[in-house]
Design an enzyme around this catalytic site. Structure first.
Site, mmCIF file in Angstrom:
data_model
loop_
_atom_site.group_PDB
_atom_site.id
_atom_site.type_symbol
_atom_site.label_atom_id
_atom_site.label_comp_id
_atom_site.label_asym_id
_atom_site.label_seq_id
_atom_site.Cartn_x
_atom_site.Cartn_y
_atom_site.Cartn_z
ATOM 1 N N VAL A 119 0.831 -1.209 0.000
ATOM 2 C CA VAL A 119 0.000 0.000 0.000
ATOM 3 C C VAL A 119 0.863 1.255 0.000
ATOM 4 C CG1 VAL A 119 -1.943 -1.150 1.143
ATOM 5 C CG2 VAL A 119 -0.178 -0.055 2.541
ATOM 6 N N HIS A 135 -4.420 -4.238 -2.510
ATOM 7 C CA HIS A 135 -4.920 -3.879 -1.180
ATOM 8 C C HIS A 135 -5.113 -2.380 -1.003
ATOM 9 C CE1 HIS A 135 -2.969 -7.898 0.185
ATOM 10 N NE2 HIS A 135 -4.197 -8.080 -0.238
ATOM 11 N N CYS A 146 -20.321 8.306 2.263
ATOM 12 C CA CYS A 146 -20.584 8.830 0.919
ATOM 13 C C CYS A 146 -19.586 8.336 -0.122
ATOM 14 C CB CYS A 146 -20.614 10.360 0.940
ATOM 15 S SG CYS A 146 -19.002 11.150 1.257
ATOM 16 N N SER A 235 7.123 -11.982 -1.392
ATOM 17 C CA SER A 235 5.863 -12.313 -0.710
ATOM 18 C C SER A 235 5.913 -13.745 -0.216
ATOM 19 C CB SER A 235 4.664 -12.140 -1.649
ATOM 20 O OG SER A 235 3.463 -12.552 -1.005
ATOM 21 N N SER A 236 5.497 -13.950 1.030
ATOM 22 C CA SER A 236 5.396 -15.309 1.568
ATOM 23 C C SER A 236 4.136 -16.007 1.085
ATOM 24 C CB SER A 236 5.394 -15.262 3.103
ATOM 25 O OG SER A 236 4.251 -14.554 3.564
ATOM 26 N N LEU A 278 16.086 -8.852 -2.897
ATOM 27 C CA LEU A 278 15.459 -8.427 -4.139
ATOM 28 C C LEU A 278 16.240 -7.334 -4.856
ATOM 29 C CD1 LEU A 278 11.743 -8.662 -3.111
ATOM 30 C CD2 LEU A 278 12.777 -9.736 -5.097
#
Length: 303
Positions: A119, A135, A146, A235-236, A278
């Protein structure tokens, strides 16, 4: 009758260990059509912690759930006080070598797109254009009544004015931008309503216990269908929101390649898992493919 393809099951103890051989990933990138699925691990080199890696924040921090946030005013006060403080650090994060390499691969036409579970908007800050934020993003705020969207920086300015002198020292910052504060440090922090309707404001991110919007999931599934291979970065794959795309690619017979430090829940579906940091791995891949990586980012996560 045509049989529906199924995924084979390999016991965890029989899975091959991680390797340092980047050749299968280089071959996939060289062929093009690679869809990237990135997780928190790609942002750790930018100073944003992981949830589940070594020293991950889940060992000391329980993220706010959607149910708790919407049900309790006290929970919202605690969340916004912690998130407001965390945003000051989170919003200053800069893209690292891994983000810049992904942007370079896109510029050279090697990618089918990027799905990120993060995010932090660091992919976009590095210059990547075709990014689906699975996400959501912390730089936007949504009203739960609204549905008006507004920039996070505007709310940050309002919260600064409403809470002058609020500057506790946090024990740490988490991947969702939430700072570790005690209830005493939160104190009587003032939470602000939507300027359009007076409703409850929430970051435009998917909280724990909240579903990813179906239209967004469908968009990601379309990207998997159109891609030639799937490359998982940092990512796991512990939660189904990302793992489902690995399973989809594997069922379609598309190569799944993973670069992650530590085993993942998707290893049994992958052709290889490269156990390297990475930044170093993606920089090495760019060099091997003759893809120049720009050293300067387009902006920061909060831009």
């Amino acid at each position: 009758m045509r049989m529906r393809p199924t995924l084979s099951w390999t016991p965890a103890e029989d899975l091959p260990p991680g390797t340092t051989d980047l050749e299968p990933v280089a071959e996939a990138l060289g062929a093009g059509g690679v869809l990237v699925l990135s997780g928190a691990g790609i942002s750790t080199e930018s100073g944003i912690p992981d949830y589940r890696g070594e020293g991950g924040s889940l060992s000391r921090h329980t993220p706010m759930t959607y149910q708790e946030f919407t049900a309790e005013g006290r929970a919202r006060r605690r969340y916004w006080a912690r998130s407001h403080l965390g945003w000051r650090t989170f919003g200053r994060a800069r893209p690292n070598a891994g983000h810049r390499a992904v942007a370079a691969f896109e510029r050279h036409g090697l990618l089918a797109g990027v799905i990120t579970q993060n995010v932090d908007r660091l992919h976009q800050a590095a210059g990547t254009g075709n990014v689906v934020e699975l996400h959501g993003s912390l730089d936007r705020v949504v009203c739960l009544s609204c549905r008006t969207l507004s920039p996070r920086r505007e709310l940050a300015r309002r919260l600064e004015e409403a809470n002058p002198g609020f500057a506790p020292v946090a024990a740490g910052i988490n991947p969702d931008g939430d700072a570790d504060l005690t209830d005493e440090q939160v104190g009587d922090f003032r939470v602000l309503p939507c300027t359009a309707c007076g409703g409850v404001l929430k970051p435009d991110v998917v909280f724990f216990g909240e579903a990813v919007p179906p239209r967004r999931v469908a968009q990601c599934r379309d990207l998997v269908r159109e891609a030639d291979s799937l490359l998982v970065l940092g990512s796991s794959l512990t939660v189904m929101s990302g793992l489902r795309f690995v399973r989809q690619a594997a069922l379609a017979g598309k190569p799944v390649l993973i670069i992650n430090q530590g085993p993942t829940r998707g290893d049994r579906h992958a052709r290889t898992r490269v156990e390297l940091s990475l930044g170093a791995a993606l920089t090495a891949l760019a060099q091997r493919l003759g893809v120049p990586v720009e050293g300067r980012a387009v902006g920061t996560a909060g831009d």
